[in-house]
Design a protein around this motif. Structure first.
Motif, PDB file in Angstrom:
ATOM      1  N   GLU A 115     -39.545 -53.384  -2.096  1.00 20.03           N
ATOM      2  CA  GLU A 115     -38.509 -53.421  -3.133  1.00 20.03           C
ATOM      3  C   GLU A 115     -39.037 -54.089  -4.408  1.00 20.03           C
ATOM      4  N   TRP A 128     -40.770 -49.866 -12.091  1.00 19.61           N
ATOM      5  CA  TRP A 128     -39.774 -49.455 -13.091  1.00 19.61           C
ATOM      6  C   TRP A 128     -39.946 -50.253 -14.376  1.00 19.61           C
ATOM      7  N   TYR A 164     -40.807 -48.635 -18.076  1.00 19.61           N
ATOM      8  CA  TYR A 164     -39.971 -48.759 -19.279  1.00 19.61           C
ATOM      9  C   TYR A 164     -40.680 -49.519 -20.391  1.00 19.61           C
ATOM     10  N   ALA A 224     -27.218 -48.502 -12.582  1.00 15.46           N
ATOM     11  CA  ALA A 224     -28.670 -48.219 -12.589  1.00 15.46           C
ATOM     12  C   ALA A 224     -28.960 -47.283 -13.761  1.00 15.46           C
ATOM     13  N   CYS A 225     -28.619 -47.760 -14.959  1.00 17.85           N
ATOM     14  CA  CYS A 225     -28.477 -46.914 -16.146  1.00 17.85           C
ATOM     15  C   CYS A 225     -29.777 -46.448 -16.765  1.00 17.85           C
ATOM     16  N   GLY A 226     -30.917 -47.120 -16.469  1.00 22.70           N
ATOM     17  CA  GLY A 226     -32.145 -46.754 -17.180  1.00 22.70           C
ATOM     18  C   GLY A 226     -31.932 -46.889 -18.679  1.00 22.70           C
ATOM     19  N   ASP A 232     -28.833 -52.376 -15.117  1.00 20.50           N
ATOM     20  CA  ASP A 232     -30.114 -51.957 -14.537  1.00 20.50           C
ATOM     21  C   ASP A 232     -30.933 -53.223 -14.342  1.00 20.50           C
ATOM     22  N   TYR A 233     -31.804 -53.237 -13.336  1.00 19.92           N
ATOM     23  CA  TYR A 233     -32.608 -54.451 -13.149  1.00 19.92           C
ATOM     24  C   TYR A 233     -33.868 -54.465 -14.007  1.00 19.92           C
ATOM     25  N   ALA A 234     -34.154 -53.362 -14.694  1.00 17.15           N
ATOM     26  CA  ALA A 234     -35.334 -53.325 -15.565  1.00 17.15           C
ATOM     27  C   ALA A 234     -34.938 -53.824 -16.960  1.00 17.15           C
ATOM     28  N   ARG A 256     -29.211 -56.482 -14.217  1.00 13.96           N
ATOM     29  CA  ARG A 256     -28.519 -56.831 -12.975  1.00 13.96           C
ATOM     30  C   ARG A 256     -29.103 -56.012 -11.823  1.00 13.96           C
ATOM     31  N   ASP A 257     -29.414 -56.704 -10.745  1.00 10.75           N
ATOM     32  CA  ASP A 257     -29.809 -56.024  -9.510  1.00 10.75           C
ATOM     33  C   ASP A 257     -28.519 -55.621  -8.804  1.00 10.75           C
ATOM     34  N   VAL A 258     -28.228 -54.324  -8.826  1.00  6.28           N
ATOM     35  CA  VAL A 258     -26.921 -53.869  -8.341  1.00  6.28           C
ATOM     36  C   VAL A 258     -26.819 -53.932  -6.815  1.00  6.28           C
ATOM     37  N   CYS A 259     -27.958 -54.083  -6.154  1.00 11.14           N
ATOM     38  CA  CYS A 259     -27.907 -54.222  -4.688  1.00 11.14           C
ATOM     39  C   CYS A 259     -27.693 -55.687  -4.303  1.00 11.14           C
ATOM     40  N   SER A 272     -26.557 -41.742 -11.806  1.00 13.77           N
ATOM     41  CA  SER A 272     -27.454 -40.591 -11.849  1.00 13.77           C
ATOM     42  C   SER A 272     -28.862 -41.008 -11.459  1.00 13.77           C
ATOM     43  N   PHE A 273     -29.403 -40.259 -10.536  1.00 10.03           N
ATOM     44  CA  PHE A 273     -30.782 -40.420 -10.066  1.00 10.03           C
ATOM     45  C   PHE A 273     -31.053 -41.822  -9.529  1.00 10.03           C
ATOM     46  N   PHE A 274     -30.079 -42.302  -8.779  1.00  6.31           N
ATOM     47  CA  PHE A 274     -30.194 -43.572  -8.065  1.00  6.31           C
ATOM     48  C   PHE A 274     -29.439 -43.386  -6.757  1.00  6.31           C
TER      49      PHE A 274
HETATM   50  C1  LIG Z   1     -34.527 -42.559 -11.808  1.00  7.69           C
HETATM   51  S1  LIG Z   1     -33.986 -43.921 -12.779  1.00  7.69           S
HETATM   52  C2  LIG Z   1     -32.439 -43.292 -13.333  1.00  7.69           C
HETATM   53  C3  LIG Z   1     -31.955 -43.957 -14.573  1.00  7.69           C
HETATM   54  C4  LIG Z   1     -30.698 -43.351 -15.187  1.00  7.69           C
HETATM   55  N1  LIG Z   1     -29.549 -43.477 -14.312  1.00  7.69           N
HETATM   56  C5  LIG Z   1     -30.921 -41.912 -15.554  1.00  7.69           C
HETATM   57  O1  LIG Z   1     -30.289 -41.013 -14.993  1.00  7.69           O
HETATM   58  O2  LIG Z   1     -31.754 -41.664 -16.453  1.00  7.69           O
HETATM   59  C6  LIG Z   1     -33.493 -45.101 -11.556  1.00  7.69           C
HETATM   60  C7  LIG Z   1     -33.063 -46.423 -12.164  1.00  7.69           C
HETATM   61  O3  LIG Z   1     -32.573 -47.277 -11.145  1.00  7.69           O
HETATM   62  C8  LIG Z   1     -32.912 -48.602 -11.501  1.00  7.69           C
HETATM   63  N2  LIG Z   1     -32.784 -49.401 -10.279  1.00  7.69           N
HETATM   64  C9  LIG Z   1     -33.378 -49.199  -9.094  1.00  7.69           C
HETATM   65  N3  LIG Z   1     -32.984 -50.137  -8.194  1.00  7.69           N
HETATM   66  C10 LIG Z   1     -32.102 -50.940  -8.849  1.00  7.69           C
HETATM   67  C11 LIG Z   1     -31.347 -52.090  -8.471  1.00  7.69           C
HETATM   68  N4  LIG Z   1     -31.427 -52.585  -7.244  1.00  7.69           N
HETATM   69  N5  LIG Z   1     -30.546 -52.668  -9.398  1.00  7.69           N
HETATM   70  C12 LIG Z   1     -30.467 -52.162 -10.655  1.00  7.69           C
HETATM   71  N6  LIG Z   1     -31.162 -51.083 -11.074  1.00  7.69           N
HETATM   72  C13 LIG Z   1     -31.969 -50.476 -10.181  1.00  7.69           C
HETATM   73  C14 LIG Z   1     -34.332 -48.472 -12.054  1.00  7.69           C
HETATM   74  O4  LIG Z   1     -34.720 -49.557 -12.845  1.00  7.69           O
HETATM   75  C15 LIG Z   1     -34.199 -47.175 -12.844  1.00  7.69           C
HETATM   76  O5  LIG Z   1     -33.822 -47.443 -14.173  1.00  7.69           O
END
Ligand SMILES: C[S@@+](CC[C@H](N)C(=O)[O-])C[C@H]1O[C@@H](n2cnc3c(N)ncnc32)[C@H](O)[C@@H]1O
Length: 194
Positions: free
Chosen positions: A4, A11, A15, A45-47, A66-68, A91-94, A109-111
């Protein structure tokens, strides 16, 4: 280092080094007319925050997590330039639980973290809408995660969010002419019954 932690570092470094343009999810772009005219929205997990920017431009008060940190900095900058009401937070959403019955709209999206599904459904207010889009295992293309654990099984979004009422669901999988249609992803719009 745990798997993890190394995923998080990948990530963050992606970025910090890449120039990315925020893109809203297809499900949100195509079905944005379903959005309420006001209320609280979450881009989880907004990216770069493509979903957050679209929703804020439509009049919603948006929280984006997002955690990044590099992605969040980028989103804050874009929101400020455009004068949009987005609260973008690292924020670490988990690790940090979602608040109960808080959001009128949640977009993911894509999370995919299956353990978070009950909390996502619970974070919706009654009548609130969930927009979900991510990669499926039955794919034509090669984009998205190579680890099948991070891709959806056939019909899985419907099972994961079975307690919600489905408004729209699409998963074309590998049927028919795969040059057409919505391939490689499944999309769900669903509501928490009032
Ligand atoms: C594939 S990207 C998708 C980003 C955005 N939702 C999009 O559709 O463009 C996955 C995102 O999940 C974030 N992510 C993964 N695990 C996470 C966590 N535990 N807490 C917060 N963000 C997380 C990553 O940093 C990354 O920005």
């Amino acid at each position: 280092m745990t798997e993890e932690t190394s995923r998080y570092l990948r990530w963050e470094s992606r970025y910090r080094t890449a120039e990315g343009e925020p893109q809203p999810a297809r499900v949100l772009r195509e079905l944005d007319f379903l959005l309420p005219q006001q209320g609280q929205a979450l881009d989880l997990a907004c990216g770069y925050g493509g979903n957050a920017l679209l929703m804020a431009a439509q009049g919603l008060a948006v929280t984006a997590w997002d955690y990044a940190g590099a992605a969040i900095e980028d989103l804050r900058e874009r929101a400020s330039v455009r004068g949009l009401p987005i609260r973008a937070e690292v924020r670490d959403v988990c690790a940090k639980p979602l608040p109960s019955e808080t959001f009128d709209v949640i977009v993911v999206s894509f999370f995919l973290d299956r353990g978070l599904v009950p909390a996502i459904a619970d974070a919706l207010r009654p009548g609130g809408l969930l927009f979900y889009e991510t990669f499926v295992r039955e794919a034509v293309g090669t984009s998205g995660p190579t680890n099948p654990d991070f891709r959806l099984m056939p019909g899985e979004l419907l099972r994961l969010f079975a307690e919600l009422r489905v408004i729209d669901y699409r998963e074309h999988a590998l049927f028919g002419d795969t040059e057409q249609g919505q391939r490689d992803i499944a999309t769900l719009v669903a509501t928490r019954q009032a």
